[in-house]
Design a protein around this motif. Structure first.
Motif, mmCIF file in Angstrom:
data_model
loop_
_atom_site.group_PDB
_atom_site.id
_atom_site.type_symbol
_atom_site.label_atom_id
_atom_site.label_comp_id
_atom_site.label_asym_id
_atom_site.label_seq_id
_atom_site.Cartn_x
_atom_site.Cartn_y
_atom_site.Cartn_z
ATOM 1 N N ILE A 366 -23.240 -4.982 -11.163
ATOM 2 C CA ILE A 366 -22.785 -3.394 -10.635
ATOM 3 C C ILE A 366 -24.118 -3.093 -9.950
ATOM 4 O O ILE A 366 -25.331 -3.763 -10.405
ATOM 5 N N ASP A 367 -24.212 -3.171 -8.624
ATOM 6 C CA ASP A 367 -25.473 -2.677 -7.834
ATOM 7 C C ASP A 367 -26.551 -1.346 -7.558
ATOM 8 O O ASP A 367 -25.437 -0.693 -6.867
ATOM 9 N N ILE A 368 -26.864 -0.708 -8.811
ATOM 10 C CA ILE A 368 -26.874 0.129 -9.599
ATOM 11 C C ILE A 368 -28.126 1.376 -8.357
ATOM 12 O O ILE A 368 -27.824 1.964 -7.787
ATOM 13 N N ASN A 369 -28.907 -0.071 -7.892
ATOM 14 C CA ASN A 369 -30.059 0.532 -6.563
ATOM 15 C C ASN A 369 -28.807 1.172 -5.341
ATOM 16 O O ASN A 369 -29.152 2.508 -5.173
ATOM 17 N N ALA A 370 -28.257 0.399 -4.857
ATOM 18 C CA ALA A 370 -27.047 0.422 -3.665
ATOM 19 C C ALA A 370 -26.679 1.931 -4.106
ATOM 20 O O ALA A 370 -26.180 2.966 -3.285
ATOM 21 N N TRP A 371 -25.936 2.275 -4.992
ATOM 22 C CA TRP A 371 -25.242 3.484 -5.703
ATOM 23 C C TRP A 371 -25.909 4.757 -5.858
ATOM 24 O O TRP A 371 -25.740 5.238 -5.125
ATOM 25 N N GLN A 372 -27.406 4.557 -6.595
ATOM 26 C CA GLN A 372 -27.873 5.943 -6.084
ATOM 27 C C GLN A 372 -28.715 6.427 -5.065
ATOM 28 O O GLN A 372 -28.523 6.995 -4.792
ATOM 29 N N GLN A 373 -29.215 5.498 -3.871
ATOM 30 C CA GLN A 373 -29.511 5.387 -2.982
ATOM 31 C C GLN A 373 -28.052 6.421 -1.775
ATOM 32 O O GLN A 373 -28.426 7.327 -0.971
ATOM 33 N N PRO A 386 -20.374 17.292 -1.256
ATOM 34 C CA PRO A 386 -18.602 16.909 -2.238
ATOM 35 C C PRO A 386 -19.135 15.464 -1.808
ATOM 36 O O PRO A 386 -17.965 14.991 -2.277
ATOM 37 N N ILE A 387 -19.699 14.967 -0.730
ATOM 38 C CA ILE A 387 -19.854 13.060 -0.451
ATOM 39 C C ILE A 387 -20.828 13.004 -1.580
ATOM 40 O O ILE A 387 -20.072 12.047 -2.646
ATOM 41 N N LEU A 388 -21.474 13.785 -2.640
ATOM 42 C CA LEU A 388 -22.283 13.365 -3.833
ATOM 43 C C LEU A 388 -21.506 13.245 -4.512
ATOM 44 O O LEU A 388 -21.323 12.405 -5.617
ATOM 45 N N ILE A 389 -20.120 14.072 -5.045
ATOM 46 C CA ILE A 389 -19.064 14.494 -5.690
ATOM 47 C C ILE A 389 -18.844 13.187 -5.553
ATOM 48 O O ILE A 389 -18.348 11.928 -6.593
ATOM 49 N N ALA A 390 -17.943 12.841 -4.389
ATOM 50 C CA ALA A 390 -17.363 11.117 -4.180
ATOM 51 C C ALA A 390 -18.001 9.500 -4.973
ATOM 52 O O ALA A 390 -17.302 9.538 -5.033
ATOM 53 N N HIS A 391 -19.571 9.915 -4.546
ATOM 54 C CA HIS A 391 -19.855 9.090 -5.393
ATOM 55 C C HIS A 391 -20.065 9.296 -6.790
ATOM 56 O O HIS A 391 -20.150 7.874 -7.315
ATOM 57 N N LEU A 392 -20.638 10.245 -7.001
ATOM 58 C CA LEU A 392 -20.267 9.993 -8.774
ATOM 59 C C LEU A 392 -18.732 10.294 -9.377
ATOM 60 O O LEU A 392 -18.937 9.320 -10.590
ATOM 61 N N PHE A 393 -17.911 10.219 -9.187
ATOM 62 C CA PHE A 393 -16.738 9.447 -9.313
ATOM 63 C C PHE A 393 -16.139 8.320 -9.134
ATOM 64 O O PHE A 393 -15.646 7.602 -9.775
ATOM 65 N N GLU A 394 -17.332 7.414 -7.898
ATOM 66 C CA GLU A 394 -17.543 6.084 -8.029
ATOM 67 C C GLU A 394 -18.168 6.000 -9.673
ATOM 68 O O GLU A 394 -17.764 4.874 -9.819
ATOM 69 N N SER A 395 -19.334 6.207 -9.552
ATOM 70 C CA SER A 395 -19.624 6.131 -10.928
ATOM 71 C C SER A 395 -18.595 6.212 -12.298
ATOM 72 O O SER A 395 -19.175 5.592 -13.259
ATOM 73 N N VAL A 396 -17.760 6.679 -12.755
ATOM 74 C CA VAL A 396 -16.978 7.116 -13.884
ATOM 75 C C VAL A 396 -15.941 5.782 -13.785
ATOM 76 O O VAL A 396 -16.074 5.557 -14.563
ATOM 77 N N LYS A 397 -15.951 5.316 -12.592
ATOM 78 C CA LYS A 397 -15.331 4.304 -12.314
ATOM 79 C C LYS A 397 -15.828 3.177 -12.990
ATOM 80 O O LYS A 397 -15.172 2.092 -13.795
ATOM 81 N N TYR A 398 -17.064 2.686 -12.662
ATOM 82 C CA TYR A 398 -18.503 1.946 -13.751
ATOM 83 C C TYR A 398 -18.143 2.401 -14.779
ATOM 84 O O TYR A 398 -18.849 1.285 -14.937
ATOM 85 N N ILE A 399 -18.223 3.482 -15.068
ATOM 86 C CA ILE A 399 -18.933 3.314 -16.553
ATOM 87 C C ILE A 399 -17.081 3.243 -17.061
ATOM 88 O O ILE A 399 -17.009 2.243 -18.350
ATOM 89 N N ASN A 400 -15.539 3.017 -17.245
ATOM 90 C CA ASN A 400 -15.500 2.638 -17.060
ATOM 91 C C ASN A 400 -15.231 1.171 -17.401
ATOM 92 O O ASN A 400 -14.316 0.812 -18.550
ATOM 93 N N LYS A 412 -32.065 -1.902 -18.825
ATOM 94 C CA LYS A 412 -33.082 -1.938 -17.598
ATOM 95 C C LYS A 412 -31.699 -1.485 -16.422
ATOM 96 O O LYS A 412 -31.954 0.487 -16.082
ATOM 97 N N ASP A 413 -30.983 -1.774 -15.705
ATOM 98 C CA ASP A 413 -29.334 -0.742 -14.414
ATOM 99 C C ASP A 413 -29.130 0.300 -15.034
ATOM 100 O O ASP A 413 -28.710 1.231 -14.500
ATOM 101 N N LEU A 414 -28.887 0.053 -16.823
ATOM 102 C CA LEU A 414 -28.165 0.897 -17.747
ATOM 103 C C LEU A 414 -28.883 1.540 -17.666
ATOM 104 O O LEU A 414 -28.293 3.404 -17.724
ATOM 105 N N ALA A 415 -30.309 1.784 -17.794
ATOM 106 C CA ALA A 415 -31.300 3.314 -18.394
ATOM 107 C C ALA A 415 -31.020 3.714 -16.855
ATOM 108 O O ALA A 415 -31.118 5.068 -16.371
ATOM 109 N N LEU A 416 -31.522 2.986 -15.515
ATOM 110 C CA LEU A 416 -31.462 4.124 -14.775
ATOM 111 C C LEU A 416 -30.308 4.536 -14.061
ATOM 112 O O LEU A 416 -30.414 5.508 -13.891
ATOM 113 N N PHE A 417 -29.098 3.632 -14.551
ATOM 114 C CA PHE A 417 -27.790 4.163 -14.362
ATOM 115 C C PHE A 417 -27.549 5.628 -15.019
ATOM 116 O O PHE A 417 -26.923 6.199 -14.333
ATOM 117 N N ALA A 418 -27.891 5.932 -16.118
ATOM 118 C CA ALA A 418 -27.522 6.792 -17.286
ATOM 119 C C ALA A 418 -28.542 7.894 -16.635
ATOM 120 O O ALA A 418 -27.840 9.631 -16.213
#
Length: 493
Positions: A366-373, A386-400, A412-418
């Motif tokens: 998963i490209d965490i840098n792209a998601w963070q940006q 509202p758009i930030l929250i939409a991206h946060l729910f995208e992160s919910v999918k990644y976590i699952n 490294k990416d897991l730490a950045l993600f968290a």
């Protein structure tokens, strides 16, 4: 974390009606002023929405590494109802009805304001000045405006000369109103004979004999006009020109328009680079109104003690609901909307808690840098929560997916993600972590503590019947209150 150099922000500027790239007056520093409450009653839920929007903006700017001086005032000087030039001031009226001192009214509702904001996890402002603490600055400001020829004194009151000002400036630059239209639409009111023109507004009012809140001035014993205090306090703490001025949409005219005029008249310059206005909060598709009964206050929403909602809602659920709408949009508060937000909130909290259990892999799929940006891009676009929250729910999918083993993240990416999720969820949106199971007990405690607070208010008001009713009805459902010198506690059977 110094991110502001690489993350340009665009702000919708009410002054120009466009989104503009934000450039602070001083690199790395931001001055922000938001009009606070008039403390004569419990804080209105619509005001909470406005203050919550600017709390989120304050949080995000701090997260980006800016040094922010956030000033939010307390209006504790009595002003006339509906900002009229005649009549009774709100604080004195409340004091007369309750047979207490005006400053008791101020203290009671200032404490209530702070309590409610604390429940909703607000950060305190950098400075919280009061109108009564800045009478001298307001008098000095009036003297300057008179000296510069934009105000006049009549019978102990001082008025801003709107017509004289409009000869060289634009009264209406913020609200896009024309003085000619204001003249045409102004109805004559009793008691306006002191003014040169009906559009002129009070800088200082001579107090009538029955007016309790009054101060000495060069013109009379009286009190300052409502618009004046914000000009005096904002420029004292943020300078003659500062970055951001916020408030509710209802303050754009006349309050903020008059602020601009006062500063131009006194200092010869417009005070603010970016004007920001939060939109209104409706209840079930209609404007909130005490006169129609279509209103609910924060205590009632939190406790469930109201006729509009099926249950009590946790503070973070309400905060999450508000963040799901742009601060510039009209927000309709409904039971269905809160129920949906509650489900979404606990889904997000479950994912955040599961994030701690994820195991790192050697590589990331998963490209965490792209998601963070994308998260930063959302907030940089006029604080689009509202758009930030939409991206946060995208992160919910990644976590699952990582939890199930269908996707992987390196350490490294897991730490950045968290770190990123925690920053956006807790630091920026200001949510508090709780699971649905924990929320049940937390809601019970919160509801009982709220009832204890209401009971204390009832006792202070000598309404012992209500005080006893709260105690007895809690006892009927197995909740015992115990009063002591240290306060009131409760236990459950």
């Amino acid at each position: 974390m110094q991110l502001y150099n690489t993350n340009p922000i665009k702000i919708y500027n009410s002054l120009t009606g466009t989104k503009e790239t934000f450039k602070p007056i001083t690199e790395g520093y931001i001055g922000m002023y938001v009009c606070g409450p008039t403390v004569y009653s419990n804080v209105h839920l619509g005001n909470v929405r406005t203050f919550m929007s600017f709390d989120m903006i304050f949080r995000y700017l701090k997260h980006l590494g800016y040094k922010v001086r956030y000033v939010r005032n307390i209006t504790d000087a009595g002003h006339l109802e509906n900002d009229a030039d005649e009549g009774e001031d709100k604080i004195t009226k409340k004091a007369r009805l309750e047979q207490i001192e005006p400053m008791e009214v101020v203290q009671r509702y200032t404490v209530d304001f702070h309590n409610i904001l604390s429940i909703f996890n607000f950060l305190p402002p950098s400075i919280e000045p009061t109108a009564t603490g800045h009478i001298i600055e307001q008098i000095e400001l009036i003297e300057t405006i008179i000296k510069n020829g934009f105000a006049y004194e009549v019978n102990g009151s001082v008025y801003f000369d709107v017509h004289k000002y409009n000869e060289t400036k634009d009264y209406g630059v913020l609200s896009k109103r024309k003085l000619e239209d204001l003249i045409h639409n102004t109805r004559e009111l009793d008691g306006q004979s002191d003014k040169k023109n009906p559009q002129d507004f009070a800088l200082w009012k001579k107090a009538e004999p029955q007016h309790i809140m009054r101060w000495p001035s060069p013109w009379s014993d009286g009190f300052p006009g409502w618009h004046l205090e914000c000009t005096a306090m904002s420029t004292k703490y943020l300078g003659e020109q500062f970055d951001i001025h916020g408030g509710g949409m209802d303050l754009k005219f006349p309050h903020h328009e008059c602020e601009i005029a006062q500063n131009e008249a006194a200092k010869g310059k417009s005070p603010v680079n970016y004007w920001m206005h939060a939109n209104m909060l409706e209840l079930n598709g209609q404007r909130m109104s005490k006169s129609t009964g279509n209103t609910v206050n924060p205590d009632e929403l939190l406790s469930g003690n109201n006729d509009f909602f099926s249950k009590a809602y946790a503070p973070s659920v309400i905060r999450f609901f508000i963040a799901q709408s742009s601060y510039r949009s009209v927000l309709d508060l409904t039971d269905d909307g809160l129920l949906a937000s509650e489900k979404g909130f606990y889904r997000l909290m479950d994912a955040v808690n599961n994030l701690k259990k994820l195991k790192a892999s050697e590589i990331s799929s998963i490209d965490i840098n792209a998601w963070q940006q994308k998260c930063y891009d959302a907030m940089n676009d006029d604080f689009n929560s509202p758009i930030l929250i939409a991206h946060l729910f995208e992160s919910v999918k990644y976590i699952n997916q990582v939890k199930e083993g269908t996707e992987t993240l390196s350490s490294k990416d897991l730490a950045l993600f968290a770190n990123s999720i925690n920053a956006f969820v807790f630091d920026v949106l200001g949510l508090q972590n709780e699971s649905k199971t924990e929320a049940g007990s937390d809601k019970l405690s919160g509801a009982v503590e709220l009832l204890i607070k209401l009971r204390q208010q009832a006792r202070a008001n000598k309404d012992f019947a209500l005080s006893d009713q709260i105690r007895d009805e809690l006892a009927e459902v197995g909740i015992q209150l115990k009063d002591s010198r240290e306060g009131t506690t409760f236990s459950t059977n």
